[in-house]
Design an enzyme around this catalytic site. Structure first.
Site, mmCIF file in Angstrom:
data_model
loop_
_atom_site.group_PDB
_atom_site.id
_atom_site.type_symbol
_atom_site.label_atom_id
_atom_site.label_comp_id
_atom_site.label_asym_id
_atom_site.label_seq_id
_atom_site.Cartn_x
_atom_site.Cartn_y
_atom_site.Cartn_z
ATOM 1 N N ARG A 112 1.078 10.899 14.482
ATOM 2 C CA ARG A 112 2.151 10.629 13.519
ATOM 3 C C ARG A 112 3.210 9.717 14.115
ATOM 4 N NH1 ARG A 112 0.845 12.987 9.200
ATOM 5 N NH2 ARG A 112 -0.316 14.942 9.220
ATOM 6 N N ARG A 124 -8.530 8.468 4.601
ATOM 7 C CA ARG A 124 -9.477 7.390 4.283
ATOM 8 C C ARG A 124 -10.191 6.892 5.535
ATOM 9 N NH1 ARG A 124 -8.834 2.197 5.160
ATOM 10 N NH2 ARG A 124 -6.671 2.522 5.781
ATOM 11 N N CYS A 157 -1.255 8.354 -2.618
ATOM 12 C CA CYS A 157 -1.280 7.625 -1.358
ATOM 13 C C CYS A 157 -2.256 8.239 -0.376
ATOM 14 C CB CYS A 157 0.114 7.653 -0.768
ATOM 15 S SG CYS A 157 0.824 9.302 -0.788
ATOM 16 N N LYS A 207 0.813 -1.217 0.000
ATOM 17 C CA LYS A 207 0.000 0.000 0.000
ATOM 18 C C LYS A 207 0.849 1.271 0.000
ATOM 19 C CE LYS A 207 -1.493 1.013 4.757
ATOM 20 N NZ LYS A 207 -2.641 1.477 5.543
#
Ligand code: DPM
Length: 350
Positions: A157, A139, A251, A88
Site C-alpha cells: 500500500r 485485477r 474501481c 482510471k
C-alpha cells in the site's frame, strides 16, 4: 483549509481580458506532476492565461471515490476551476454537475514490473519460485496468479514513493507491479524491468490517460480545455468506461481491458476474472469510428460515460459507448455477473 485563497477574476487591462484559472491538485508527487504537465500544455495553447495551482490535503483516506471527492467539493464551491486526475481513478458515473472536459493522449497503458535491485535483469518468468510480488490491485493479482502460479502475490500500500521505498529498502518483495505511465511521469522509467503485454496482464479502464474534470455548466472552461482531447484516447476510454459501467464494476473489481484504433476501427477486448484468475470471461468486439464524420457543434449534447467531447463526431462517440455496453452485455450473458459477485464477496470478507 489547504486551498490558498484564490480568486477568480477577469482582469481588464489594455483591452485584453484575462481570467485567472485555478487548478486544484492533491499533494502527492504524482498528482503535482500531472497537474503541472497540464498547466504547461494550457500555457502553451493560451500564452495569456494566468494559472494558479492550489493543493488540498486529503481529509479522508481510503475509498477511491472519496479521494477524488475532496477536489470535486472544491470545484463545486467554485474554489477551483479544473482538476487533473488519472482517468482510471474517476468513477464511470460522475456526480451531477461535473464532467470530464478533456482526456489527454494516453501514455503507455500497460503495467510494468519494478524489480528489487538485487533482482535486476530478471523477469516474472525467471524470478525464483515463491518470490513475493507486491500489488494491491485485484485485477493485476488475478491475471498474474493464473499466468505465473509459481509466484506469490501480496498487498503493498501507499503512494508510489512509499511503495518504491518499501521495495528497495526492505526484503519483503522481489518485485512490485505498477502502471508504466505513473513510473514514467515520476521519472522512474529506468526502474521498469519488464512491461507486461496483454497476454500477461491487460490494463485497467482508463489507465495511462489524464482527465480534466470541470463544472459541467462552465462553458468557457469546457471550451478551453476541450482542445486537449486526444480523439483516439477519448474513444478508447469511452468504450472502456462504458464496458466497466455496464458491468457495474467499481474501481476495485478484477476487470481488465485492451483497446486499439486501426484504420477507423475501434477494437475493445474486455475480461472479468475470479480473484485467483482461474475463472475468466474474455471477448473482443469492434466498431467503425469515422473521425471525419461531420463534426457537430454539440450544443446541449449529453456526456458519454462522464466525458464531454463536443469537438468529436457524435456518431463516433455513440459507437464507442455502444461498443463497451455491447461487450459487457455479451460477457454478462455468459455469466460475468456471478464471477464479479463472488470476487466482490470474497474480497470484502478478507
Ligand atoms: C486504480 C487501481 C490502482 C490505482 C486498480 C488497478 C492500482 C492500485 C494498486 C483504479 N487506481 O489498476 O487495477 O496498485 O494497489 C493509480 C496509479 C495511477 C493512477 C498507480 C498504478 C498512475 C497511472 C495512470 C492507483 N491510479 O496503477 O501503478 O495514470 O494510469
Amino acid at each position: 483549509d489547504e486551498i490558498s485563497n484564490l480568486v477568480s477574476v477577469f482582469q481588464e487591462g489594455n483591452g485584453t481580458v484575462t481570467r485567472i484559472i485555478r487548478m486544484g491538485t492533491r499533494k502527492s508527487q504524482l498528482a503535482r506532476i500531472q497537474t503541472d504537465s497540464v498547466a504547461e500544455k494550457l500555457k502553451e495553447l493560451y500564452p495569456d492565461l494566468q494559472l494558479e495551482i492550489g493543493t488540498r490535503r486529503l481529509s479522508i483516506i481510503g475509498e477511491k471515490s472519496l479521494f477524488t471527492k475532496e477536489l470535486e467539493n472544491a470545484l463545486e464551491r467554485n474554489e477551483v476551476d479544473l482538476v487533473v486526475h488519472s482517468l482510471k481513478d474517476l468513477p464511470t458515473s460522475l456526480p451531477p454537475g461535473f464532467t470530464i472536459g478533456a482526456v489527454l493522449q494516453r501514455e503507455n497503458p500497460h503495467d510494468a514490473v519494478v524489480l528489487h535491485p538485487k533482482n535486476a535483469g530478471l523477469s516474472l518468468d525467471s524470478l525464483p519460485e515463491k518470490s513475493v510480488i507486491g500489488t494491491s490491485s485485484l485485477r493485476r493479482a488475478a491475471q498474474l496468479k493464473k499466468r505465473f502460479p509459481q509466484l506469490v502475490f501480496e498487498n503493498i500500500r501507499g503512494n508510489l514513493n512509499t511503495r518504491l521505498k518499501k521495495l528497495d529498502e526492505k526484503e519483503d518483495f522481489a518485485a512490485i507491479i505498477l502502471a508504466a505511465a505513473g513510473l514514467k511521469r515520476m521519472g522512474w522509467e529506468s526502474r521498469i524491468g519488464q512491461v507486461l503485454g496483454p497476454e500477461d496482464c491487460m490494463y485497467a479502464v482508463g489507465q495511462g490517460a489524464l482527465a480534466i474534470e470541470v463544472r459541467a455548466r462552465d462553458r468557457d472552461i469546457l471550451e478551453m480545455v476541450s482542445v486537449l482531447h486526444d480523439p483516439d484516447t477519448v474513444l478508447r476510454c469511452i468504450a472502456e468506461r462504458a464496458f466497466l459501467k455496464q458491468l457495474e464494476g467499481g474501481c476495485s473489481v478484477p476487470v481488465a481491458v485492451h483497446t486499439e484504433v486501426k484504420n477507423s476501427v475501434l477494437y475493445l477486448t474486455g475480461a472479468v476474472y475470479s480473484l485467483d484468475g482461474t475463472d475468466c470471461l474474455k471477448d473482443t468486439m469492434q466498431t467503425n469510428i469515422d473521425l471525419h464524420d461531420l463534426v457537430h457543434d454539440g450544443a446541449g449534447e449529453r456526456a458519454h460515460v462522464g466525458v464531454t467531447a463536443h469537438s468529436l463526431p457524435l456518431l463516433a462517440l455513440d459507437a464507442a459507448e455502444k461498443l463497451g455496453t455491447d461487450l459487457a452485455n455479451l460477457l454478462l450473458s455468459k455469466g460475468a455477473q456471478d464471477i464479479l459477485t463472488t470476487a466482490r464477496q470474497l474480497n470484502d470478507a478478507r
